[in-house]
Scaffold this motif. Structure first.
Motif, short mmCIF file in Angstrom:
data_model
loop_
_atom_site.label_atom_id
_atom_site.label_comp_id
_atom_site.label_asym_id
_atom_site.label_seq_id
_atom_site.Cartn_x
_atom_site.Cartn_y
_atom_site.Cartn_z
N VAL A 115 0.86 -1.19 0.00
CA VAL A 115 0.00 0.00 0.00
C VAL A 115 0.89 1.24 0.00
N MET A 116 0.58 2.16 -0.90
CA MET A 116 1.35 3.40 -1.02
C MET A 116 0.40 4.59 -1.06
N SER A 117 0.92 5.73 -0.65
CA SER A 117 0.20 6.99 -0.79
C SER A 117 1.11 7.94 -1.54
N GLU A 118 0.55 8.61 -2.53
CA GLU A 118 1.35 9.52 -3.33
C GLU A 118 0.61 10.84 -3.50
N TRP A 119 1.34 11.91 -3.34
CA TRP A 119 0.82 13.26 -3.45
C TRP A 119 1.49 13.92 -4.64
N HIS A 120 0.69 14.32 -5.62
CA HIS A 120 1.20 14.95 -6.84
C HIS A 120 0.71 16.39 -6.96
N THR A 121 1.53 17.21 -7.56
CA THR A 121 1.14 18.56 -7.96
C THR A 121 1.15 18.59 -9.48
N VAL A 122 0.04 19.04 -10.07
CA VAL A 122 -0.10 19.10 -11.52
C VAL A 122 0.02 20.56 -11.95
N ARG A 123 0.82 20.77 -13.00
CA ARG A 123 1.02 22.12 -13.55
C ARG A 123 0.97 22.01 -15.08
N ALA A 124 0.09 22.79 -15.69
CA ALA A 124 -0.02 22.84 -17.15
C ALA A 124 -0.19 21.45 -17.76
N GLY A 125 -1.00 20.60 -17.11
CA GLY A 125 -1.30 19.29 -17.66
C GLY A 125 -0.22 18.25 -17.47
N GLN A 126 0.81 18.55 -16.68
CA GLN A 126 1.88 17.60 -16.41
C GLN A 126 2.13 17.53 -14.91
N LEU A 127 2.77 16.45 -14.49
CA LEU A 127 3.13 16.33 -13.08
C LEU A 127 4.37 17.17 -12.81
N ALA A 128 4.25 18.09 -11.86
CA ALA A 128 5.38 18.93 -11.48
C ALA A 128 6.17 18.31 -10.33
N SER A 129 5.46 17.58 -9.45
CA SER A 129 6.14 16.94 -8.33
C SER A 129 5.35 15.74 -7.84
N ARG A 187 5.39 12.91 -4.29
CA ARG A 187 5.96 12.44 -3.02
C ARG A 187 5.22 11.17 -2.63
N VAL A 188 5.96 10.08 -2.48
CA VAL A 188 5.35 8.80 -2.14
C VAL A 188 5.80 8.38 -0.74
N VAL A 189 4.86 7.82 0.01
CA VAL A 189 5.17 7.28 1.33
C VAL A 189 4.57 5.88 1.44
N PHE A 190 5.32 4.99 2.07
CA PHE A 190 4.85 3.63 2.30
C PHE A 190 5.75 2.96 3.32
N ASP A 191 5.23 1.90 3.92
CA ASP A 191 5.99 1.07 4.84
C ASP A 191 6.97 0.26 4.00
N THR A 192 8.26 0.45 4.22
CA THR A 192 9.25 -0.23 3.38
C THR A 192 9.43 -1.71 3.72
N ALA A 193 8.98 -2.15 4.89
CA ALA A 193 9.17 -3.56 5.28
C ALA A 193 8.50 -4.53 4.31
N PRO A 194 7.22 -4.35 3.94
CA PRO A 194 6.62 -5.28 2.98
C PRO A 194 7.32 -5.23 1.61
N PHE A 195 7.81 -4.07 1.23
CA PHE A 195 8.53 -3.92 -0.03
C PHE A 195 9.83 -4.74 0.03
N HIS A 196 10.60 -4.55 1.09
CA HIS A 196 11.87 -5.29 1.24
C HIS A 196 11.64 -6.80 1.31
N ALA A 197 10.52 -7.22 1.90
CA ALA A 197 10.23 -8.66 2.02
C ALA A 197 10.06 -9.31 0.65
N LEU A 198 9.67 -8.52 -0.35
CA LEU A 198 9.46 -9.06 -1.69
C LEU A 198 10.69 -8.94 -2.60
N MET A 199 11.74 -8.29 -2.10
CA MET A 199 12.94 -8.12 -2.91
C MET A 199 13.93 -9.24 -2.62
N PRO A 200 14.52 -9.80 -3.66
CA PRO A 200 15.51 -10.86 -3.45
C PRO A 200 16.69 -10.34 -2.60
N ALA A 201 17.26 -11.20 -1.78
CA ALA A 201 18.40 -10.83 -0.96
C ALA A 201 19.59 -10.51 -1.86
#
Length: 125
Positions: A92-106, A108-122
């Motif tokens: 699960v992720m949350s992302e905050w975007h700012t749109v300017r002139a029809g494009q993404l200007a910025s 910022r994503v936040v998420f718990d990195t533990a589940p992500f790391h658990a799925l990455m090969p050692a």
């Protein structure tokens, strides 16, 4: 995407990025796109896309859970499906975007990195 709402722009980007279509995603990002996340903070579209290349082989899509807009800013909560040699699952992720002139200007994503790391090969070495 000239006449699109900020939510339309963000959803087009999320669909492109999480399907691995970085060419389409790049067209939605402003040249000076800035990004902040747990593993990458970068200024510039090219730097962001280069830093995100490692996700291409493991991302299998996303499901939007909730989204809202405040002016030119959009916040999205979604699940990202990942499949690696270590296993498959979603984060699960949350992302905050700012749109300017029809494009993404910025972004910022936040998420718990533990589940992500658990799925990455050692890493070896």
């Amino acid at each position: 995407m000239e006449h699109s709402t900020p939510i339309d722009v963000v959803n087009e980007y999320l669909a492109s990025f999480y399907s691995g279509d970085f060419t389409r995603a790049a067209a939605i990002l402003a040249v000076d796109f800035s990004f902040q996340g747990p593993f990458l903070s970068v200024e510039g579209r090219d730097g962001f896309l280069s830093g995100a290349q490692g996700l291409r082989p493991v991302v299998r899509g996303h499901r939007l859970l909730r989204q809202w807009q405040d002016g030119h800013e959009v916040c999205s909560i979604y699940e990202v499906d990942l499949s690696t040699l270590a296993g498959s699952g979603s984060v699960v992720m949350s992302e905050w975007h700012t749109v300017r002139a029809g494009q993404l200007a910025s972004g910022r994503v936040v998420f718990d990195t533990a589940p992500f790391h658990a799925l990455m090969p050692a890493r070896r070495g």
